[in-house]
Design a protein around this motif. Sequence first.
Motif, PDB file in Angstrom:
ATOM      1  N   ALA A 140       0.833  -1.205   0.000  1.00  0.00           N
ATOM      2  CA  ALA A 140       0.000   0.000   0.000  1.00  0.00           C
ATOM      3  C   ALA A 140       0.869   1.256   0.000  1.00  0.00           C
ATOM      4  O   ALA A 140       0.571   2.236  -0.702  1.00  0.00           O
ATOM      5  CB  ALA A 140      -0.924  -0.003   1.218  1.00  0.00           C
ATOM      6  N   LEU A 141       1.946   1.240   0.773  1.00  0.00           N
ATOM      7  CA  LEU A 141       2.857   2.389   0.824  1.00  0.00           C
ATOM      8  C   LEU A 141       3.507   2.616  -0.539  1.00  0.00           C
ATOM      9  O   LEU A 141       3.569   3.758  -1.026  1.00  0.00           O
ATOM     10  CB  LEU A 141       3.926   2.155   1.897  1.00  0.00           C
ATOM     11  CG  LEU A 141       4.934   3.293   2.115  1.00  0.00           C
ATOM     12  CD1 LEU A 141       4.245   4.545   2.640  1.00  0.00           C
ATOM     13  CD2 LEU A 141       6.043   2.847   3.071  1.00  0.00           C
ATOM     14  N   THR A 170       0.889   3.988  -3.035  1.00  0.00           N
ATOM     15  CA  THR A 170       0.633   5.412  -2.814  1.00  0.00           C
ATOM     16  C   THR A 170       1.800   6.258  -3.313  1.00  0.00           C
ATOM     17  O   THR A 170       1.601   7.294  -3.956  1.00  0.00           O
ATOM     18  CB  THR A 170       0.389   5.701  -1.327  1.00  0.00           C
ATOM     19  OG1 THR A 170      -0.749   4.965  -0.883  1.00  0.00           O
ATOM     20  CG2 THR A 170       0.141   7.184  -1.084  1.00  0.00           C
ATOM     21  N   ARG A 188       6.991   8.807   1.002  1.00  0.00           N
ATOM     22  CA  ARG A 188       5.641   9.377   0.860  1.00  0.00           C
ATOM     23  C   ARG A 188       4.732   8.922   1.999  1.00  0.00           C
ATOM     24  O   ARG A 188       3.555   8.605   1.790  1.00  0.00           O
ATOM     25  CB  ARG A 188       5.011   9.016  -0.488  1.00  0.00           C
ATOM     26  CG  ARG A 188       5.897   9.193  -1.697  1.00  0.00           C
ATOM     27  CD  ARG A 188       6.359  10.609  -1.907  1.00  0.00           C
ATOM     28  NE  ARG A 188       7.028  10.768  -3.200  1.00  0.00           N
ATOM     29  CZ  ARG A 188       7.697  11.849  -3.569  1.00  0.00           C
ATOM     30  NH1 ARG A 188       7.790  12.886  -2.753  1.00  0.00           N
ATOM     31  NH2 ARG A 188       8.271  11.917  -4.752  1.00  0.00           N
ATOM     32  N   PHE A 212       0.546   8.813   2.321  1.00  0.00           N
ATOM     33  CA  PHE A 212      -0.040   7.509   2.637  1.00  0.00           C
ATOM     34  C   PHE A 212      -1.044   7.640   3.778  1.00  0.00           C
ATOM     35  O   PHE A 212      -2.133   7.047   3.743  1.00  0.00           O
ATOM     36  CB  PHE A 212       1.066   6.520   3.018  1.00  0.00           C
ATOM     37  CG  PHE A 212       0.557   5.255   3.645  1.00  0.00           C
ATOM     38  CD1 PHE A 212       0.058   4.224   2.864  1.00  0.00           C
ATOM     39  CD2 PHE A 212       0.553   5.106   5.023  1.00  0.00           C
ATOM     40  CE1 PHE A 212      -0.431   3.062   3.447  1.00  0.00           C
ATOM     41  CE2 PHE A 212       0.064   3.954   5.610  1.00  0.00           C
ATOM     42  CZ  PHE A 212      -0.424   2.919   4.818  1.00  0.00           C
ATOM     43  N   SER A 263      -4.213   9.122   2.508  1.00  0.00           N
ATOM     44  CA  SER A 263      -4.944   8.127   1.729  1.00  0.00           C
ATOM     45  C   SER A 263      -5.638   7.105   2.620  1.00  0.00           C
ATOM     46  O   SER A 263      -6.801   6.741   2.398  1.00  0.00           O
ATOM     47  CB  SER A 263      -3.980   7.419   0.761  1.00  0.00           C
ATOM     48  OG  SER A 263      -4.633   6.403   0.037  1.00  0.00           O
ATOM     49  N   GLU A 264      -4.941   6.640   3.658  1.00  0.00           N
ATOM     50  CA  GLU A 264      -5.504   5.613   4.537  1.00  0.00           C
ATOM     51  C   GLU A 264      -6.634   6.158   5.406  1.00  0.00           C
ATOM     52  O   GLU A 264      -7.664   5.501   5.579  1.00  0.00           O
ATOM     53  CB  GLU A 264      -4.414   5.007   5.414  1.00  0.00           C
ATOM     54  CG  GLU A 264      -3.620   3.927   4.732  1.00  0.00           C
ATOM     55  CD  GLU A 264      -4.486   2.763   4.273  1.00  0.00           C
ATOM     56  OE1 GLU A 264      -5.087   2.066   5.120  1.00  0.00           O
ATOM     57  OE2 GLU A 264      -4.579   2.549   3.049  1.00  0.00           O
ATOM     58  N   ALA A 269       1.418   0.546   9.675  1.00  0.00           N
ATOM     59  CA  ALA A 269       2.225   1.752   9.453  1.00  0.00           C
ATOM     60  C   ALA A 269       2.827   2.251  10.757  1.00  0.00           C
ATOM     61  O   ALA A 269       3.995   2.670  10.792  1.00  0.00           O
ATOM     62  CB  ALA A 269       1.360   2.839   8.819  1.00  0.00           C
TER      63      ALA A 269
END
Length: 295
Positions: free
Chosen positions: A6-7, A10, A46, A50, A53-54, A286
């Motif tokens: 996911a990181l 993004t 980034r 991230f 976005s999350e 995260a």
Amino acid sequence: MTFQAALKNTANEIEVMLDELLSVETSLAPRVTEAMRYSALAQGKRLRPFFVSESARILGADHQQALRVGAALECIHCYSLVHDDLPAMDDDDLRRGKPTCHIAYDEATAILAGDGLLTVAFEIIADPATHADGSVRAELTLELARSAGHNGMVGGQMLDLAAEQKHSHDLDEIIAIQSLKTGELFRFSLEGGAILAQAGSEDRAAMRTFADRVGLAFQIADDILDIESSPEQLGKATQKDAEAGKATFIDLFGLDGAKQKARALADEACDLLAPYGDKAETLRDAARFIVERKN
């Protein structure tokens, strides 16, 4: 999707968006735009976009809108790095493994590149493409300005510079500096997604508190990396705070104590996400990554 995937996803999306937003072809002053691109398209993690976005995903906001807010925030973050690296500030000549902006270009161009990144951030936020509702854009603009300004990141940097003149520091002072210098942009990154989602006060408070814990854990982890890692691993000079006489969390807690404190903060951050169940698992990962990272 795993946290690392996911990181990376993004980061790739933000890279594409910044490439479009900072186009040299439409620039009336290509040199400053090239310097802005040099600093913003520099393969960073980034992490802040991230988080936008999350938080947006968990609370039901539009993904593309969240990416725009994340891109604006990344411009603010990159501008701060360009200015921090200048001789009048931290005087660094290496950032993300390559020469800093004022080394690659010159000091005047670096100052203007930082100014350009700062102002384009608000251009991105204010554009109707970020959200159709003007009141949402206005709130995003207000909160980003507060987080980045003299009572936020800029104020934290001023306090950090002033700390070089002191010979003793206490925990409350260091936390106060870092909560502004580092923590405020983390706070916006988590709350920005909630603003986009037009979430209620409880959700926004949860995201702010999560950001507080994560931001402090991030700074403690940075102090640990400064001791345990090499410039090659970090892509920047190490142990400059100690040379400048600034106190760090290592000075206060010791190395093992700092590691324990960072892990405890990450655990507290994860606990705050209990109301969101499995939807927040990537965000929990995260928080753990922040204290376990090696660069």
